[in-house]
Scaffold this motif. Structure first.
Motif, mmCIF file in Angstrom:
data_model
loop_
_atom_site.group_PDB
_atom_site.id
_atom_site.type_symbol
_atom_site.label_atom_id
_atom_site.label_comp_id
_atom_site.label_asym_id
_atom_site.label_seq_id
_atom_site.Cartn_x
_atom_site.Cartn_y
_atom_site.Cartn_z
ATOM 1 N N UNK A 113 0.805 -1.268 -0.083
ATOM 2 C CA UNK A 113 0.102 0.004 -0.163
ATOM 3 C C UNK A 113 0.867 1.243 0.045
ATOM 4 N N UNK A 114 1.982 1.093 0.597
ATOM 5 C CA UNK A 114 2.775 2.252 0.746
ATOM 6 C C UNK A 114 3.466 2.804 -0.536
ATOM 7 N N UNK A 115 3.931 1.562 -1.057
ATOM 8 C CA UNK A 115 4.442 1.830 -2.573
ATOM 9 C C UNK A 115 3.438 2.518 -3.569
ATOM 10 N N UNK A 116 2.118 1.866 -3.351
ATOM 11 C CA UNK A 116 1.329 2.388 -4.316
ATOM 12 C C UNK A 116 0.927 4.045 -4.124
ATOM 13 N N UNK A 117 0.769 4.426 -2.737
ATOM 14 C CA UNK A 117 0.511 5.681 -2.189
ATOM 15 C C UNK A 117 1.614 6.583 -2.147
ATOM 16 N N UNK A 118 2.678 6.175 -1.479
ATOM 17 C CA UNK A 118 3.815 7.205 -1.574
ATOM 18 C C UNK A 118 4.693 6.907 -2.647
ATOM 19 N N UNK A 119 4.768 5.986 -3.056
ATOM 20 C CA UNK A 119 5.967 5.805 -4.276
ATOM 21 C C UNK A 119 5.217 6.367 -5.515
ATOM 22 N N UNK A 120 3.771 5.824 -5.991
ATOM 23 C CA UNK A 120 3.272 6.224 -7.218
ATOM 24 C C UNK A 120 2.270 7.172 -7.071
ATOM 25 N N UNK A 121 2.066 7.795 -6.072
ATOM 26 C CA UNK A 121 1.033 8.984 -5.791
ATOM 27 C C UNK A 121 -0.433 8.708 -6.043
ATOM 28 N N UNK A 122 -0.807 7.475 -5.871
ATOM 29 C CA UNK A 122 -2.339 6.852 -6.224
ATOM 30 C C UNK A 122 -3.035 7.348 -4.960
ATOM 31 N N UNK A 123 -4.181 7.733 -5.347
ATOM 32 C CA UNK A 123 -5.303 8.135 -4.247
ATOM 33 C C UNK A 123 -5.482 7.021 -3.279
ATOM 34 N N UNK A 124 -5.449 7.381 -2.225
ATOM 35 C CA UNK A 124 -5.667 6.151 -0.998
ATOM 36 C C UNK A 124 -6.862 5.316 -1.247
ATOM 37 N N UNK A 214 4.905 19.725 3.411
ATOM 38 C CA UNK A 214 6.262 20.046 2.808
ATOM 39 C C UNK A 214 7.024 21.056 3.305
ATOM 40 N N UNK A 215 6.193 22.341 3.296
ATOM 41 C CA UNK A 215 6.747 23.694 3.761
ATOM 42 C C UNK A 215 7.262 23.401 5.199
ATOM 43 N N UNK A 216 6.884 22.648 6.033
ATOM 44 C CA UNK A 216 7.245 22.420 7.362
ATOM 45 C C UNK A 216 8.507 21.634 7.349
ATOM 46 N N UNK A 217 8.992 21.158 6.183
ATOM 47 C CA UNK A 217 10.181 20.115 6.225
ATOM 48 C C UNK A 217 9.822 18.801 6.391
ATOM 49 N N UNK A 218 8.674 18.340 6.524
ATOM 50 C CA UNK A 218 8.456 16.899 6.770
ATOM 51 C C UNK A 218 8.365 16.296 5.553
ATOM 52 N N UNK A 219 8.938 15.048 5.485
ATOM 53 C CA UNK A 219 8.938 13.988 4.324
ATOM 54 C C UNK A 219 7.625 13.620 4.130
ATOM 55 N N UNK A 220 6.739 13.685 3.089
ATOM 56 C CA UNK A 220 5.493 13.311 3.173
ATOM 57 C C UNK A 220 5.350 11.872 2.885
ATOM 58 N N UNK A 221 6.455 11.303 1.739
ATOM 59 C CA UNK A 221 6.564 10.110 1.374
ATOM 60 C C UNK A 221 7.128 9.181 2.496
ATOM 61 N N UNK A 222 7.844 9.726 3.224
ATOM 62 C CA UNK A 222 8.575 9.005 4.455
ATOM 63 C C UNK A 222 7.279 8.653 5.407
ATOM 64 N N UNK A 223 6.490 9.739 5.803
ATOM 65 C CA UNK A 223 5.339 9.823 6.577
ATOM 66 C C UNK A 223 4.235 8.587 6.143
ATOM 67 N N UNK A 224 3.945 8.940 4.984
ATOM 68 C CA UNK A 224 3.079 7.974 4.325
ATOM 69 C C UNK A 224 3.356 6.681 4.372
ATOM 70 N N UNK A 225 4.667 6.032 4.071
ATOM 71 C CA UNK A 225 5.180 4.773 4.134
ATOM 72 C C UNK A 225 5.019 4.556 5.652
#
Length: 344
Positions: A113-124, A214-225
Protein backbone atom coordinates in the motif's frame (compact mmCIF):
# COMPACT_ATOMS: atom_id res chain seq x y z
CA UNK A 1 -22.30 29.12 30.35
CA UNK A 2 -18.57 28.79 30.93
CA UNK A 3 -16.82 28.70 27.48
CA UNK A 4 -14.57 25.79 28.55
CA UNK A 5 -17.55 23.79 29.79
CA UNK A 6 -19.42 24.56 26.58
CA UNK A 7 -16.48 23.34 24.48
CA UNK A 8 -16.35 20.17 26.60
CA UNK A 9 -20.04 19.51 25.98
CA UNK A 10 -19.58 20.07 22.26
CA UNK A 11 -16.66 17.65 21.98
CA UNK A 12 -17.44 14.59 19.92
CA UNK A 13 -16.23 12.28 22.70
CA UNK A 14 -18.66 13.83 25.20
CA UNK A 15 -21.59 13.43 22.80
CA UNK A 16 -20.58 9.81 22.17
CA UNK A 17 -20.36 9.03 25.89
CA UNK A 18 -23.85 10.44 26.36
CA UNK A 19 -25.10 8.39 23.39
CA UNK A 20 -23.59 5.21 24.87
CA UNK A 21 -25.17 5.91 28.26
CA UNK A 22 -28.62 6.65 26.78
CA UNK A 23 -28.50 3.63 24.47
CA UNK A 24 -27.36 1.40 27.35
CA UNK A 25 -30.27 2.49 29.54
CA UNK A 26 -32.71 1.91 26.69
CA UNK A 27 -31.32 -1.60 26.15
CA UNK A 28 -31.18 -2.23 29.91
CA UNK A 29 -34.85 -1.33 30.26
CA UNK A 30 -35.67 -4.09 27.76
CA UNK A 31 -33.21 -6.63 29.14
CA UNK A 32 -31.96 -6.27 32.74
CA UNK A 33 -29.18 -8.78 31.97
CA UNK A 34 -27.53 -6.08 29.86
CA UNK A 35 -26.03 -4.46 32.96
CA UNK A 36 -24.36 -7.65 34.20
CA UNK A 37 -20.59 -8.01 34.41
CA UNK A 38 -20.74 -11.01 32.09
CA UNK A 39 -22.34 -8.92 29.33
CA UNK A 40 -19.82 -6.10 29.81
CA UNK A 41 -16.94 -8.56 29.39
CA UNK A 42 -18.61 -10.05 26.31
CA UNK A 43 -18.85 -6.58 24.74
CA UNK A 44 -15.16 -6.00 25.46
CA UNK A 45 -14.21 -9.36 23.92
CA UNK A 46 -16.14 -8.60 20.75
CA UNK A 47 -14.37 -5.22 20.51
CA UNK A 48 -10.74 -6.35 20.74
CA UNK A 49 -10.13 -7.19 17.08
CA UNK A 50 -12.20 -4.27 15.83
CA UNK A 51 -10.24 -1.84 18.01
CA UNK A 52 -6.90 -3.00 16.57
CA UNK A 53 -8.24 -2.48 13.05
CA UNK A 54 -9.73 0.86 14.07
CA UNK A 55 -6.43 2.17 15.46
CA UNK A 56 -4.78 1.57 12.08
CA UNK A 57 -7.69 3.19 10.25
CA UNK A 58 -7.55 6.15 12.66
CA UNK A 59 -3.93 6.89 11.75
CA UNK A 60 -4.74 6.69 8.04
CA UNK A 61 -7.80 8.95 8.32
CA UNK A 62 -5.95 11.55 10.41
CA UNK A 63 -3.37 11.71 7.61
CA UNK A 64 -6.14 12.52 5.13
CA UNK A 65 -6.38 9.04 3.60
CA UNK A 66 -8.90 6.20 3.44
CA UNK A 67 -7.87 2.55 3.75
CA UNK A 68 -10.37 -0.16 2.77
CA UNK A 69 -7.85 -3.00 2.48
CA UNK A 70 -7.31 -3.61 6.21
CA UNK A 71 -9.81 -6.50 6.65
CA UNK A 72 -8.22 -8.39 3.76
CA UNK A 73 -4.74 -7.64 5.10
CA UNK A 74 -5.87 -8.98 8.48
CA UNK A 75 -7.33 -12.26 7.27
CA UNK A 76 -4.49 -12.71 4.74
CA UNK A 77 -1.95 -12.40 7.58
CA UNK A 78 -3.90 -14.58 10.02
CA UNK A 79 -4.76 -17.31 7.52
CA UNK A 80 -1.29 -17.37 5.93
CA UNK A 81 0.39 -17.60 9.35
CA UNK A 82 -1.66 -20.73 10.12
CA UNK A 83 -0.90 -22.25 6.70
CA UNK A 84 2.85 -21.61 7.15
CA UNK A 85 2.74 -23.13 10.65
CA UNK A 86 1.16 -26.30 9.28
CA UNK A 87 3.14 -26.59 6.05
CA UNK A 88 6.54 -26.20 7.68
CA UNK A 89 5.48 -28.02 10.87
CA UNK A 90 6.53 -25.17 13.11
CA UNK A 91 6.08 -25.43 16.86
CA UNK A 92 2.30 -25.34 17.29
CA UNK A 93 2.66 -24.85 21.05
CA UNK A 94 4.28 -21.46 20.52
CA UNK A 95 1.93 -18.49 20.50
CA UNK A 96 4.72 -16.06 19.62
CA UNK A 97 5.58 -17.64 16.24
CA UNK A 98 2.15 -17.15 14.57
CA UNK A 99 1.85 -13.66 16.06
CA UNK A 100 5.24 -12.62 14.66
CA UNK A 101 4.42 -14.23 11.30
CA UNK A 102 1.11 -12.33 11.10
CA UNK A 103 2.70 -9.00 12.03
CA UNK A 104 5.47 -9.46 9.43
CA UNK A 105 2.97 -10.45 6.72
CA UNK A 106 0.68 -7.55 7.60
CA UNK A 107 3.63 -5.14 7.51
CA UNK A 108 4.69 -6.43 4.09
CA UNK A 109 1.18 -5.98 2.72
CA UNK A 110 1.09 -2.51 4.27
CA UNK A 111 4.35 -1.89 2.43
CA UNK A 112 2.59 -2.66 -0.85
CA UNK A 113 0.00 0.00 0.00
CA UNK A 114 2.83 2.38 0.87
CA UNK A 115 4.51 1.81 -2.50
CA UNK A 116 1.25 2.48 -4.35
CA UNK A 117 0.43 5.61 -2.34
CA UNK A 118 3.79 7.14 -1.40
CA UNK A 119 5.74 5.79 -4.36
CA UNK A 120 3.31 6.22 -7.24
CA UNK A 121 1.02 8.89 -5.79
CA UNK A 122 -2.17 6.87 -6.29
CA UNK A 123 -5.13 8.25 -4.26
CA UNK A 124 -5.50 6.26 -1.05
CA UNK A 125 -9.03 4.99 -1.67
CA UNK A 126 -8.21 3.78 -5.19
CA UNK A 127 -4.90 2.27 -4.11
CA UNK A 128 -6.27 0.30 -1.16
CA UNK A 129 -9.39 -0.75 -3.07
CA UNK A 130 -7.10 -2.19 -5.73
CA UNK A 131 -4.66 -3.85 -3.34
CA UNK A 132 -7.55 -5.38 -1.40
CA UNK A 133 -8.64 -7.18 -4.55
CA UNK A 134 -5.07 -8.22 -5.34
CA UNK A 135 -4.40 -9.51 -1.81
CA UNK A 136 -7.65 -11.46 -1.71
CA UNK A 137 -6.98 -13.03 -5.12
CA UNK A 138 -3.42 -13.99 -4.18
CA UNK A 139 -4.57 -15.52 -0.89
CA UNK A 140 -7.31 -17.66 -2.45
CA UNK A 141 -5.13 -18.67 -5.41
CA UNK A 142 -1.68 -19.20 -3.87
CA UNK A 143 -2.22 -19.66 -0.14
CA UNK A 144 -5.48 -21.55 0.04
CA UNK A 145 -9.24 -21.28 -0.03
CA UNK A 146 -10.18 -24.04 2.38
CA UNK A 147 -11.56 -23.70 5.89
CA UNK A 148 -9.02 -24.72 8.57
CA UNK A 149 -10.48 -25.92 11.85
CA UNK A 150 -7.35 -27.52 13.33
CA UNK A 151 -5.38 -24.35 14.00
CA UNK A 152 -2.13 -24.58 16.02
CA UNK A 153 -2.79 -25.66 19.59
CA UNK A 154 -1.38 -22.46 21.11
CA UNK A 155 -3.81 -20.31 19.11
CA UNK A 156 -6.67 -22.64 20.00
CA UNK A 157 -5.89 -22.56 23.72
CA UNK A 158 -5.39 -18.80 23.69
CA UNK A 159 -9.06 -18.36 22.75
CA UNK A 160 -9.99 -19.50 26.27
CA UNK A 161 -7.14 -17.75 28.13
CA UNK A 162 -9.09 -15.72 30.67
CA UNK A 163 -7.69 -13.08 33.00
CA UNK A 164 -10.82 -13.30 35.17
CA UNK A 165 -13.17 -16.29 35.32
CA UNK A 166 -15.86 -17.05 37.89
CA UNK A 167 -19.50 -18.01 38.23
CA UNK A 168 -21.92 -15.30 39.28
CA UNK A 169 -24.66 -15.69 41.88
CA UNK A 170 -27.15 -16.41 39.09
CA UNK A 171 -25.01 -19.19 37.68
CA UNK A 172 -23.69 -17.20 34.72
CA UNK A 173 -20.06 -17.76 33.75
CA UNK A 174 -18.21 -14.43 33.87
CA UNK A 175 -15.04 -14.31 31.72
CA UNK A 176 -12.63 -11.50 30.89
CA UNK A 177 -10.15 -12.51 28.20
CA UNK A 178 -6.45 -11.88 28.80
CA UNK A 179 -6.32 -9.92 25.52
CA UNK A 180 -7.59 -6.92 27.47
CA UNK A 181 -4.00 -6.38 28.69
CA UNK A 182 -2.10 -6.27 25.34
CA UNK A 183 -4.95 -4.39 23.64
CA UNK A 184 -4.89 -1.76 26.38
CA UNK A 185 -1.10 -1.43 26.11
CA UNK A 186 -1.24 -1.10 22.31
CA UNK A 187 -4.02 1.49 22.56
CA UNK A 188 -2.00 3.58 25.01
CA UNK A 189 1.12 3.27 22.84
CA UNK A 190 -0.74 4.47 19.72
CA UNK A 191 -2.13 7.39 21.70
CA UNK A 192 1.37 8.33 22.88
CA UNK A 193 2.79 7.95 19.36
CA UNK A 194 0.18 10.31 17.95
CA UNK A 195 0.41 12.89 20.72
CA UNK A 196 4.04 12.81 21.83
CA UNK A 197 6.23 11.92 18.84
CA UNK A 198 7.47 13.68 15.73
CA UNK A 199 5.83 10.98 13.63
CA UNK A 200 2.49 11.67 15.30
CA UNK A 201 2.77 15.39 14.60
CA UNK A 202 3.70 14.57 11.01
CA UNK A 203 0.54 12.46 10.64
CA UNK A 204 -1.66 15.35 11.82
CA UNK A 205 0.24 17.82 9.64
CA UNK A 206 -0.23 15.60 6.59
CA UNK A 207 -3.97 15.61 7.24
CA UNK A 208 -3.90 19.38 7.01
CA UNK A 209 -2.52 19.29 3.48
CA UNK A 210 0.40 17.92 1.50
CA UNK A 211 1.94 21.28 0.51
CA UNK A 212 1.82 22.81 4.02
CA UNK A 213 3.44 19.59 5.30
CA UNK A 214 6.28 19.92 2.80
CA UNK A 215 6.80 23.57 3.79
CA UNK A 216 7.26 22.40 7.39
CA UNK A 217 10.17 20.26 6.23
CA UNK A 218 8.34 16.98 6.80
CA UNK A 219 8.90 14.13 4.36
CA UNK A 220 5.46 13.37 2.91
CA UNK A 221 6.51 10.07 1.33
CA UNK A 222 8.39 8.99 4.45
CA UNK A 223 5.40 9.73 6.67
CA UNK A 224 2.98 7.95 4.33
CA UNK A 225 5.25 4.90 4.22
CA UNK A 226 5.38 4.68 8.02
CA UNK A 227 1.61 5.14 8.24
CA UNK A 228 0.77 2.22 5.98
CA UNK A 229 3.46 -0.04 7.42
CA UNK A 230 2.05 0.57 10.90
CA UNK A 231 -1.54 0.11 9.72
CA UNK A 232 -0.49 -3.17 8.06
CA UNK A 233 1.20 -4.42 11.23
CA UNK A 234 -1.88 -3.61 13.34
CA UNK A 235 -4.12 -5.35 10.78
CA UNK A 236 -1.88 -8.43 10.78
CA UNK A 237 -2.02 -8.59 14.57
CA UNK A 238 -5.80 -8.16 14.50
CA UNK A 239 -6.04 -10.96 11.94
CA UNK A 240 -4.16 -13.54 14.02
CA UNK A 241 -6.11 -12.62 17.15
CA UNK A 242 -9.33 -13.01 15.16
CA UNK A 243 -8.27 -16.50 14.05
CA UNK A 244 -7.46 -17.41 17.65
CA UNK A 245 -10.71 -16.08 19.14
CA UNK A 246 -12.78 -17.78 16.42
CA UNK A 247 -10.71 -21.00 16.75
CA UNK A 248 -10.67 -21.36 12.98
CA UNK A 249 -8.96 -19.91 9.91
CA UNK A 250 -11.38 -19.04 7.13
CA UNK A 251 -10.01 -17.01 4.18
CA UNK A 252 -13.51 -15.67 3.50
CA UNK A 253 -13.89 -14.05 6.93
CA UNK A 254 -13.62 -10.30 7.70
CA UNK A 255 -14.28 -9.24 4.10
CA UNK A 256 -16.97 -6.57 4.16
CA UNK A 257 -16.26 -5.38 7.70
CA UNK A 258 -14.81 -2.08 6.46
CA UNK A 259 -18.07 -0.20 7.07
CA UNK A 260 -18.22 -1.02 10.78
CA UNK A 261 -14.62 -0.01 11.47
CA UNK A 262 -14.63 3.20 9.44
CA UNK A 263 -17.98 4.17 10.98
CA UNK A 264 -16.56 3.61 14.47
CA UNK A 265 -13.54 5.82 13.75
CA UNK A 266 -15.63 8.60 12.17
CA UNK A 267 -18.20 8.50 14.97
CA UNK A 268 -15.26 8.71 17.37
CA UNK A 269 -14.54 12.15 15.95
CA UNK A 270 -11.82 11.51 13.37
CA UNK A 271 -12.28 14.01 10.55
CA UNK A 272 -12.86 12.30 7.22
CA UNK A 273 -11.08 15.32 5.69
CA UNK A 274 -8.00 14.58 7.78
CA UNK A 275 -6.09 16.50 10.43
CA UNK A 276 -8.07 15.48 13.51
CA UNK A 277 -8.86 12.35 15.51
CA UNK A 278 -8.25 10.84 18.94
CA UNK A 279 -7.61 7.35 20.22
CA UNK A 280 -10.13 7.88 23.04
CA UNK A 281 -12.83 8.81 20.56
CA UNK A 282 -12.02 5.73 18.47
CA UNK A 283 -12.34 3.46 21.51
CA UNK A 284 -15.75 4.98 22.24
CA UNK A 285 -16.76 4.62 18.58
CA UNK A 286 -15.88 0.92 18.54
CA UNK A 287 -17.83 0.30 21.75
CA UNK A 288 -20.85 2.21 20.43
CA UNK A 289 -20.92 0.31 17.13
CA UNK A 290 -20.67 -3.00 19.01
CA UNK A 291 -23.47 -1.98 21.34
CA UNK A 292 -25.71 -1.25 18.38
CA UNK A 293 -24.81 -4.35 16.37
CA UNK A 294 -25.14 -6.76 19.27
CA UNK A 295 -28.26 -5.35 20.89
CA UNK A 296 -30.60 -4.03 18.19
CA UNK A 297 -32.51 -7.30 18.35
CA UNK A 298 -33.41 -6.55 21.99
CA UNK A 299 -35.27 -3.46 20.73
CA UNK A 300 -37.29 -5.58 18.34
CA UNK A 301 -35.19 -4.55 15.33
CA UNK A 302 -34.33 -7.34 12.88
CA UNK A 303 -30.65 -8.24 12.65
CA UNK A 304 -30.87 -7.59 8.91
CA UNK A 305 -31.08 -3.87 9.74
CA UNK A 306 -27.69 -3.85 11.50
CA UNK A 307 -25.67 -2.76 8.49
CA UNK A 308 -28.32 -0.18 7.58
CA UNK A 309 -28.05 1.27 11.08
CA UNK A 310 -24.24 1.40 10.94
CA UNK A 311 -24.37 2.96 7.46
CA UNK A 312 -26.84 5.57 8.67
CA UNK A 313 -24.57 6.42 11.61
CA UNK A 314 -21.62 6.82 9.24
CA UNK A 315 -23.60 9.19 7.02
CA UNK A 316 -24.77 11.17 10.06
CA UNK A 317 -21.21 11.39 11.40
CA UNK A 318 -19.80 12.66 8.09
CA UNK A 319 -22.71 15.09 7.65
CA UNK A 320 -22.14 16.59 11.10
CA UNK A 321 -18.45 16.96 10.31
CA UNK A 322 -19.25 18.72 7.05
CA UNK A 323 -21.67 21.08 8.81
CA UNK A 324 -19.09 21.82 11.50
CA UNK A 325 -16.38 22.47 8.91
CA UNK A 326 -18.71 24.78 6.98
CA UNK A 327 -19.45 26.78 10.12
CA UNK A 328 -15.76 27.07 10.95
CA UNK A 329 -15.01 28.30 7.43
CA UNK A 330 -17.75 30.93 7.72
CA UNK A 331 -16.30 32.13 11.03
CA UNK A 332 -12.82 32.33 9.50
CA UNK A 333 -14.14 34.35 6.54
CA UNK A 334 -16.04 36.65 8.88
CA UNK A 335 -12.92 37.22 11.01
CA UNK A 336 -10.83 37.87 7.90
CA UNK A 337 -13.34 40.39 6.58
CA UNK A 338 -13.53 42.19 9.92
CA UNK A 339 -9.72 42.38 10.07
CA UNK A 340 -9.63 43.88 6.57
CA UNK A 341 -12.30 46.43 7.50
CA UNK A 342 -10.43 47.42 10.64
CA UNK A 343 -7.25 48.00 8.61
CA UNK A 344 -9.14 50.14 6.10
Amino acid sequence: MNPKFKRLLMRNETVLILAIVVFSFVIGSKSPEFFTLANLFDILRSSFVQLLFALGVLIVIISGGIDVSFPIVGIFAGYTAVVIMQKFELNGESLLIPIILAIVIGTLLGGVNAIAIAGFGIPTLIATLGTAGIFRGLMLTLIGSSFISDIPIALDQFSTADLVKFESATGTLVRLHVLVIPITIITILISLILSRTLFGRSVYALGGGVEPTRRLGISVKGTQTKIYLLAGALSGLAGIFYVSLQRKANPYDLAGSELDIIAAVVLGGASIMGGYGTVFGTVLGVLFINLIKNNLVLLGVSSSWQRAAVGALLVIGITLQAIGESRRNKRRRALSESEVESIE
